[in-house]
Design a protein around this motif. Structure first.
Motif, PDB file in Angstrom:
ATOM      1  N   THR A 123      44.239  34.789  29.380  1.00 16.37           N
ATOM      2  CA  THR A 123      44.311  35.966  28.509  1.00 16.37           C
ATOM      3  C   THR A 123      42.926  36.518  28.180  1.00 16.37           C
ATOM      4  O   THR A 123      42.744  37.736  28.061  1.00 16.37           O
ATOM      5  CB  THR A 123      45.061  35.620  27.214  1.00 16.37           C
ATOM      6  N   ALA A 124      41.955  35.648  28.050  1.00 20.31           N
ATOM      7  CA  ALA A 124      40.601  36.100  27.703  1.00 20.31           C
ATOM      8  C   ALA A 124      40.036  37.023  28.767  1.00 20.31           C
ATOM      9  O   ALA A 124      39.341  37.999  28.443  1.00 20.31           O
ATOM     10  CB  ALA A 124      39.691  34.889  27.505  1.00 20.31           C
ATOM     11  N   PHE A 125      40.327  36.748  30.040  1.00 19.38           N
ATOM     12  CA  PHE A 125      39.827  37.609  31.111  1.00 19.38           C
ATOM     13  C   PHE A 125      40.436  38.998  31.008  1.00 19.38           C
ATOM     14  O   PHE A 125      39.735  40.019  31.128  1.00 19.38           O
ATOM     15  CB  PHE A 125      40.157  36.982  32.468  1.00 19.38           C
ATOM     16  N   LEU A 185      43.655  41.307  39.988  1.00 23.51           N
ATOM     17  CA  LEU A 185      42.800  40.124  39.868  1.00 23.51           C
ATOM     18  C   LEU A 185      43.562  38.925  39.318  1.00 23.51           C
ATOM     19  O   LEU A 185      43.503  37.827  39.883  1.00 23.51           O
ATOM     20  CB  LEU A 185      41.597  40.450  38.987  1.00 23.51           C
ATOM     21  N   ILE A 186      44.312  39.127  38.225  1.00 21.61           N
ATOM     22  CA  ILE A 186      44.995  37.969  37.636  1.00 21.61           C
ATOM     23  C   ILE A 186      46.174  37.531  38.497  1.00 21.61           C
ATOM     24  O   ILE A 186      46.558  36.352  38.472  1.00 21.61           O
ATOM     25  CB  ILE A 186      45.439  38.252  36.190  1.00 21.61           C
ATOM     26  N   SER A 187      46.758  38.452  39.271  1.00 17.85           N
ATOM     27  CA  SER A 187      47.819  38.044  40.206  1.00 17.85           C
ATOM     28  C   SER A 187      47.257  37.112  41.271  1.00 17.85           C
ATOM     29  O   SER A 187      47.853  36.069  41.581  1.00 17.85           O
ATOM     30  CB  SER A 187      48.459  39.271  40.861  1.00 17.85           C
ATOM     31  N   ILE A 188      46.107  37.468  41.838  1.00 19.50           N
ATOM     32  CA  ILE A 188      45.496  36.637  42.872  1.00 19.50           C
ATOM     33  C   ILE A 188      45.000  35.326  42.278  1.00 19.50           C
ATOM     34  O   ILE A 188      45.175  34.246  42.872  1.00 19.50           O
ATOM     35  CB  ILE A 188      44.351  37.407  43.553  1.00 19.50           C
ATOM     36  N   PHE A 189      44.386  35.384  41.081  1.00 16.58           N
ATOM     37  CA  PHE A 189      43.917  34.157  40.435  1.00 16.58           C
ATOM     38  C   PHE A 189      45.088  33.210  40.171  1.00 16.58           C
ATOM     39  O   PHE A 189      45.002  32.007  40.434  1.00 16.58           O
ATOM     40  CB  PHE A 189      43.210  34.475  39.117  1.00 16.58           C
ATOM     41  N   THR A 190      46.176  33.760  39.638  1.00 13.35           N
ATOM     42  CA  THR A 190      47.338  32.927  39.303  1.00 13.35           C
ATOM     43  C   THR A 190      48.006  32.385  40.551  1.00 13.35           C
ATOM     44  O   THR A 190      48.457  31.235  40.585  1.00 13.35           O
ATOM     45  CB  THR A 190      48.354  33.738  38.473  1.00 13.35           C
TER      46      THR A 190
END
Length: 309
Positions: A188-190, A239-244
Motif C-alpha cells: 500500500t505504501a508504494f 507496476l503493482i500487478s507485475i510486483f504482485t
C-alpha cells in the motif's frame, strides 16, 4: 575582462555547444553503454530462460537436449489450473485493495499537509517503512501475527475480546486472504507514494472553481480527482500487478504455499519447481508463462492510457 579573454571564453563555450550538438545528432553514442547494461542484466537472462524452456535440463545433470516436452508437461500438469486460480485471486484482491487503500491514505496525507496538521510527516514515514521491509522479513512478521499458538498477536487480541481464535494460516479458505492482507500491508505504501505525487500536481484552482459552482466533496472527487489521477492510477496498476504476480518471497515464510496448495501462487510454484524439484526446464517454462502474463497486463493497461501520454 580583456577582449582576448572574452574571445577565448566565447570560443570554449561554442566548442562545448558544438560537442553537445554532435552528441544530440548521434544519440547512439551515449545510449550504447545503457543499452549494453540493459542487455547484459535483463535481455540476456530472459533469452537464456527462454532457451532453457526448450530443453530437458535439470540442476542435477549438466547435460541436456533441446525438446518441447517441458511445455507439454507444464500444460498437462493437473496442478496448473489450481495454481493459476490462486494466482489470479491473489493478484486481483491485492491490486484492488492496494489501489483503494493507497488512494485513501494519499488523500488523507495530502489534506493533512495542506492544513499543516502536526504529525503528518511521522505518519508518512511509518507508512513508507512497511514498503522498505524485505519480503521475507515481512512474511516472518505476519507469520508471528497470524500464528495460532498462544503468542499469535491477532488471536491473542480476539481471545482478549472474548472471541474465538481464527485459523489464519491452517484453514485453506482463510490462508489465501491472510497472504493478501500481508501483501497489501507491504504494497500500500508504494501506491500511496505514486498517488500522493499525483495529488500534489492537481491545480487547486479546479477545486476552487468546483466549490464556487456548489460541487460537493464527492462530486469533486469523481469529476476532478479521479480523471486527473487516471494516468498515474493506470501506471500504478501496471507496476503493482507485475510486483504482485512475481511475489513469492513473502508467501514462502508465511505459509510455504500451504495448507496444501491453498496459497501456492505461480511465482512460488516456479521457485519450488527449480529449487526443490531441481527441474530447470519446467521452471524455465513457468518463468516464460509469468513473463507472458506480465506483458499481457502491460499491453492492456497501455491501451487504456490517455492518447496524449
Amino acid at each position: 575582462m580583456s577582449q582576448d579573454a572574452a574571445v577565448g571564453a566565447a570560443s570554449r563555450t561554442g566548442s562545448r555547444h558544438k560537442k553537445a550538438w554532435h552528441l544530440a545528432e548521434r544519440p547512439l553514442v551515449w545510449l550504447a553503454p545503457l543499452t549494453l547494461l540493459l542487455f547484459v542484466t535483463y535481455v540476456y537472462p530472459a533469452i537464456d530462460v527462454i532457451r532453457y524452456s526448450f530443453t530437458d535440463a535439470t540442476l542435477l545433470n549438466p547435460e541436456y537436449a533441446y525438446t518441447t516436452d517441458s511445455f507439454k508437461a507444464v500444460i498437462r500438469s493437473p496442478d496448473l489450473p489450481g495454481i493459476l486460480w490462486v494466482t489470479f485471486a491473489f493478484v486481483v484482491a491485492s491490486v484492488i485493495l492496494q489501489l483503494v487503500l493507497g488512494l485513501l491514505v494519499a488523500m488523507a496525507l495530502h489534506r493533512g499537509v495542506r492544513r499543516r496538521l502536526p504529525g503528518v510527516s511521522v505518519v508518512r514515514i511509518i507508512i513508507l517503512s512497511a514498503w522498505i521491509v524485505p519480503g521475507v522479513a515481512a512474511g516472518i512478521v505476519w507469520q508471528l501475527m497470524f500464528n495460532e499458538a498462544s503468542y499469535g498477536f491477532l488471536n491473542a487480541v480476539l481471545r482478549g475480546a472474548g472471541l474465538s481464535p481464527v485459523a489464519w494460516l491452517s484453514d485453506p479458505n482463510i490462508a489465501l486472504w491472510s497472504a493478501v492482507i500481508a501483501n497489501v500491508w507491504r504494497g500500500t505504501a508504494f501506491s500511496m507514494l505514486l498517488l500522493y505525487a499525483g495529488l500534489v500536481v492537481i491545480p487547486s484552482s479546479l477545486y476552487e472553481a468546483a466549490s464556487v459552482d456548489g460541487a460537493t466533496a464527492l462530486k469533486q472527487f469523481w469529476y476532478i480527482t479521479l480523471p486527473q489521477l487516471r494516468p498515474i492510477l493506470l501506471i500504478n496498476t501496471v507496476l503493482i500487478s507485475i510486483f504482485t504476480l512475481n511475489t513469492f518471497d513473502l508467501i514462502l515464510p508465511l505459509t510455504g504455499g500451504g495448507p496444501g496448495r491453498a496459497t501456492e501462487v505461480l511465482a512460488l510454484y516456479t521457485y519450488n519447481t527449480v529449487f526443490r524439484n531441481f527441474d530447470l526446464s519446467n521452471g524455465a517454462v513457468l518463468a516464460v508463462v509469468l513473463l507472458l502474463i506480465s506483458i499481457v497486463f502491460t499491453l492492456i493497461y497501455v491501451r487504456l492510457l490517455p492518447r496524449e501520454l
